[in-house]
Write an enzyme that holds these catalytic residues in place. Structure first.
Site: not given
Length: 361
Positions: A122, A144, A186, A228, A238, A242, A246, A249, A253, A265
């Site tokens: 956990r 993330k 990036e 960042k 997000e 935030r 993206n 993206h 994606h 990517h």
């Protein structure tokens, strides 16, 4: 060495950036997780050959009890079965709730290892030791984590912040040119969305960056981490600002998914960023000079600016399956100028299709 602090209250951590840091990985482990028990060093089969020994020597010299876990290199490993493999290996390696995991490698390693750490018992602690520029400036910080499903990237995951990020600039010496391109896409993205001065620094120091000057690269990586880190400190999960990270993206994606994740990517983000510029021109009549300046910098570094073998309509359908789609509406980060961007829900599918066409060769 540079230090960037990510302020998240009890989840705060430092990003350490400098040369030769992997040789002292155990020192960072001890200061970040001083009550740890057994440690797992996780890397892929490529990184294992280059950097695992240096990190393990540091652990051995400090008397750290550890186990090495290696998975097959490649985006294909970033899956539910890959996640299960890591968790089973952690269990076999006798990790417990006070154990710590070291994620040594690129974005696939960091994303999947971070998710395994979030799930195992956990939730246990982990450190990011990124070895690619893309991971250094993007995926290693922010918390993330996740894995891919056949029809979507990072669909299953969790927010799980690292206890520390250790960035050894020396690892960029062995990084293939195409992987440098992915990271630089990036880097440029960060300047586009929030910091024109930083964008200008990258423009002015392009030659030194191409020569992999360690001092300039340290400043570039630190600059991206500051941008960042500042965003994540304001909006960890997000719900607001935030989302600006993206940029490119939503388009990107879709390219990754239709390539079965064979498209890198960073390449997808670069192409997606130019598509976003085109869409902003169509919807808001922003100056075409914005796209021209971004594309020029991409080309300076040899970054992909267009792709072939795709059709707009299937790409559009893939975008509707992206997790950033809400209420059946596509959401894009669109540049307003260099240094400013805005999140926009777009219903004009014709404009989106035209933006896709603008990056297809």
């Amino acid at each position: 060495m540079s230090t960037v602090h990510v302020d998240l209250g009890t989840n705060s951590y430092d990003i350490e950036i400098g040369q030769g840091l992997l040789r002292n990985a155990a020192d960072h482990l001890t200061s970040a997780c001083n009550d740890h028990t057994r440690v797992a060093l996780v890397c892929d089969s490529n990184v294992e050959k280059i950097y695992a020994a240096a990190v393990e020597k540091s652990l051995q010299d400090k008397g750290v009890d550890f186990v090495r876990i290696v998975f097959a290199a490649g985006e294909e490993s970033k899956s539910m079965s890959g996640l299960g493999f890591l968790c089973n290996q952690m269990l076999a390696g006798k990790l417990d709730r006070k154990s710590c995991v070291l994620a040594l490698g690129g974005g696939v390693t960091g994303d999947m290892t971070g998710f395994a750490a979030a799930c195992f018992m956990r939730g246990i602690r982990f450190l990011q030791l990124p070895t690619t520029l893309l991971a250094m400036v993007d995926s290693s910080s922010g918390g993330k984590t996740g894995v891919n499903l056949p029809h979507g990237k990072n669909i299953v995951g969790a927010f799980h912040q690292p206890s520390r990020v250790i960035i050894d600039i020396d690892t960029l010496r062995t990084l293939p040119e195409e992987e440098m391109h992915c990271g630089l896409a990036e880097v440029i993205k960060h300047g586009v969305i929030l910091d024109e001065t930083y964008f200008g620094y990258v423009e002015e120091n392009a030659e030194a960056i191409k020569q992999r000057n360690p001092e300039v690269l340290t400043e570039v990586v630190a600059g991206s981490c500051r941008i960042k880190g500042g965003v994540v400190s304001q909006d960890e999960k997000e719900h607001g600002i935030r989302a600006l990270l993206n940029l490119g993206h939503t388009f990107g994606h879709a390219f990754e998914a239709l390539s079965n994740y064979k498209m890198r990517h960073g390449d997808a983000v670069a192409v997606g960023t130019l598509a976003a510029c085109d869409l902003a021109e169509r919807l808001w009549s922003i100056s075409p000079e914005i796209r021209s300046r971004i594309e020029s910098l991409f080309k300076t570094f040899g970054i992909t600016c267009s792709v072939s073998g795709y059709e707009p309509e299937p790409l559009l359908q893939a975008m509707y399956g992206d997790k950033k789609t809400m209420g059946g509406k596509l959401r894009f980060v669109l540049p307003q100028k260099i240094g400013a961007a805005k999140v926009e829900a777009v219903t004009d599918t014709d404009a989106v299709l035209c933006a896709l066409q603008s990056v297809l060769s």
